[in-house]
Design a protein around this motif. Structure first.
Motif, PDB file in Angstrom:
ATOM      1  N   GLY A   1       0.809  -1.199   0.000  1.00 60.97           N
ATOM      2  CA  GLY A   1       0.000   0.000   0.000  1.00 60.97           C
ATOM      3  C   GLY A   1       0.848   1.255   0.000  1.00 60.97           C
ATOM      4  N   LYS A   2       0.142   2.387  -0.125  1.00 63.10           N
ATOM      5  CA  LYS A   2       0.754   3.717  -0.111  1.00 63.10           C
ATOM      6  C   LYS A   2      -0.141   4.635   0.704  1.00 63.10           C
ATOM      7  N   PRO A   3       0.400   5.757   1.178  1.00 62.75           N
ATOM      8  CA  PRO A   3      -0.465   6.743   1.830  1.00 62.75           C
ATOM      9  C   PRO A   3      -1.551   7.202   0.862  1.00 62.75           C
TER      10      PRO A   3
ATOM     11  N   ASP B   1      -1.535  13.134  -0.313  1.00 62.40           N
ATOM     12  CA  ASP B   1      -0.875  11.986  -0.936  1.00 62.40           C
ATOM     13  C   ASP B   1      -1.454  11.696  -2.313  1.00 62.40           C
ATOM     14  N   SER B   2      -2.767  11.887  -2.478  1.00 65.55           N
ATOM     15  CA  SER B   2      -3.407  11.681  -3.776  1.00 65.55           C
ATOM     16  C   SER B   2      -2.879  12.679  -4.797  1.00 65.55           C
ATOM     17  N   ILE B   3      -2.674  13.920  -4.369  1.00 66.42           N
ATOM     18  CA  ILE B   3      -2.110  14.945  -5.257  1.00 66.42           C
ATOM     19  C   ILE B   3      -0.676  14.576  -5.634  1.00 66.42           C
ATOM     20  N   LYS B   4       0.101  14.136  -4.633  1.00 71.61           N
ATOM     21  CA  LYS B   4       1.479  13.706  -4.895  1.00 71.61           C
ATOM     22  C   LYS B   4       1.504  12.539  -5.874  1.00 71.61           C
ATOM     23  N   GLU B   5       0.578  11.588  -5.714  1.00 68.04           N
ATOM     24  CA  GLU B   5       0.519  10.405  -6.576  1.00 68.04           C
ATOM     25  C   GLU B   5       0.285  10.809  -8.029  1.00 68.04           C
ATOM     26  N   LYS B   6      -0.636  11.743  -8.245  1.00 69.72           N
ATOM     27  CA  LYS B   6      -0.928  12.206  -9.603  1.00 69.72           C
ATOM     28  C   LYS B   6       0.280  12.885 -10.231  1.00 69.72           C
ATOM     29  N   GLY B   7       1.081  13.534  -9.411  1.00 73.95           N
ATOM     30  CA  GLY B   7       2.295  14.189  -9.906  1.00 73.95           C
ATOM     31  C   GLY B   7       3.510  13.282  -9.900  1.00 73.95           C
TER      32      GLY B   7
ATOM     33  N   VAL C   1       0.979   5.376   7.370  1.00 70.36           N
ATOM     34  CA  VAL C   1       0.206   6.605   7.484  1.00 70.36           C
ATOM     35  C   VAL C   1      -0.848   6.675   6.375  1.00 70.36           C
ATOM     36  N   ASP C   2      -2.086   6.993   6.769  1.00 70.51           N
ATOM     37  CA  ASP C   2      -3.186   7.229   5.821  1.00 70.51           C
ATOM     38  C   ASP C   2      -3.386   6.102   4.811  1.00 70.51           C
ATOM     39  N   VAL C   3      -3.420   4.851   5.292  1.00 71.92           N
ATOM     40  CA  VAL C   3      -3.679   3.728   4.390  1.00 71.92           C
ATOM     41  C   VAL C   3      -5.178   3.481   4.283  1.00 71.92           C
ATOM     42  N   ARG C   4      -5.594   2.953   3.151  1.00 66.83           N
ATOM     43  CA  ARG C   4      -7.006   2.594   2.953  1.00 66.83           C
ATOM     44  C   ARG C   4      -7.354   1.381   3.806  1.00 66.83           C
ATOM     45  N   GLU C   5      -8.581   1.368   4.338  1.00 67.27           N
ATOM     46  CA  GLU C   5      -9.088   0.249   5.156  1.00 67.27           C
ATOM     47  C   GLU C   5      -8.088  -0.169   6.242  1.00 67.27           C
ATOM     48  N   PRO C   6      -7.740   0.740   7.151  1.00 67.52           N
ATOM     49  CA  PRO C   6      -6.700   0.451   8.146  1.00 67.52           C
ATOM     50  C   PRO C   6      -7.025  -0.722   9.067  1.00 67.52           C
ATOM     51  N   ASN C   7      -8.297  -0.956   9.382  1.00 66.71           N
ATOM     52  CA  ASN C   7      -8.627  -2.092  10.249  1.00 66.71           C
ATOM     53  C   ASN C   7      -8.373  -3.420   9.551  1.00 66.71           C
TER      54      ASN C   7
ATOM     55  N   MET D   1       4.917  11.988  -7.299  1.00 66.93           N
ATOM     56  CA  MET D   1       5.782  12.396  -6.192  1.00 66.93           C
ATOM     57  C   MET D   1       5.567  11.575  -4.922  1.00 66.93           C
ATOM     58  N   ASN D   2       4.607  10.653  -4.915  1.00 68.85           N
ATOM     59  CA  ASN D   2       4.342   9.854  -3.714  1.00 68.85           C
ATOM     60  C   ASN D   2       5.313   8.678  -3.695  1.00 68.85           C
ATOM     61  N   ALA D   3       6.382   8.837  -2.935  1.00 74.07           N
ATOM     62  CA  ALA D   3       7.461   7.857  -2.963  1.00 74.07           C
ATOM     63  C   ALA D   3       7.462   6.911  -1.768  1.00 74.07           C
ATOM     64  N   THR D   4       6.416   6.917  -0.956  1.00 73.84           N
ATOM     65  CA  THR D   4       6.360   6.029   0.205  1.00 73.84           C
ATOM     66  C   THR D   4       5.556   4.790  -0.142  1.00 73.84           C
ATOM     67  N   THR D   5       6.119   3.618   0.164  1.00 76.87           N
ATOM     68  CA  THR D   5       5.392   2.360  -0.034  1.00 76.87           C
ATOM     69  C   THR D   5       5.506   1.503   1.220  1.00 76.87           C
TER      70      THR D   5
END
Length: 141
Positions: free
Chosen positions: A9-11, A16-22, A89-95, A24-28
């Motif tokens: 996953g990613k943030p 983070d969504s804006i970074k992903e589109k550009g 941080v900020d992952v989808r469906e954290p539970n 720039m989201n480098a965290t995995t």
């Protein structure tokens, strides 16, 4: 046994969504059957690894905004002195992610020969013994 990826996953927050589109989201974040891997950085890279047998506790934190967006942070604490904690941080469906980590930790500890001793009020209540490789003490009050 071969290392297999259980979840990646990613943030997923607004920024983070804006970074992903550009691009720039480098965290995995990666969960395997042996370890947790967090990679970050665009120009300079950093990678933290945490062996699953060293995980001590897992918890999810979500504010109201995060609950509405179905994102949250999964905080993992460990007995590893070099990586005492990791946070997705900020992952989808954290539970769901928390439950995947919990099951992977349980499986890793049972197949790797971890000796788990539970001490409740000074008395040993439960001992699960496979072969002694690593000792993890959990104290409950």
């Amino acid at each position: 046994m071969e290392e297999k990826v259980i979840w990646e996953g990613k943030p997923s927050g607004i920024i983070d969504s804006i970074k992903e589109k550009g691009g720039m989201n480098a965290t995995t974040y990666t969960l395997t059957n042996e370890r947790i891997i967090v990679k970050s950085g665009l120009l300079s890279k950093k990678q933290d690894d945490l062996e699953l047998v060293r995980v001590k506790d897992i918890r999810v934190t979500q504010g109201m905004k995060e609950r509405l967006m179905k994102i949250g942070s999964v905080e993992i604490t460990s007995t590893d002195s070099s990586t005492p904690s990791l946070t997705f941080v900020d992952v989808r469906e954290p539970n769901e992610v928390k439950e995947l980590v919990r099951r992977a930790v349980k499986d890793a500890k049972s197949t790797s020969g971890v000796l788990i001793i539970y001490i409740i009020s000074g008395n040993i209540k439960y001992i699960k013994l496979y072969q002694i490789i690593y000792v993890n003490l959990l104290t409950f009050k």
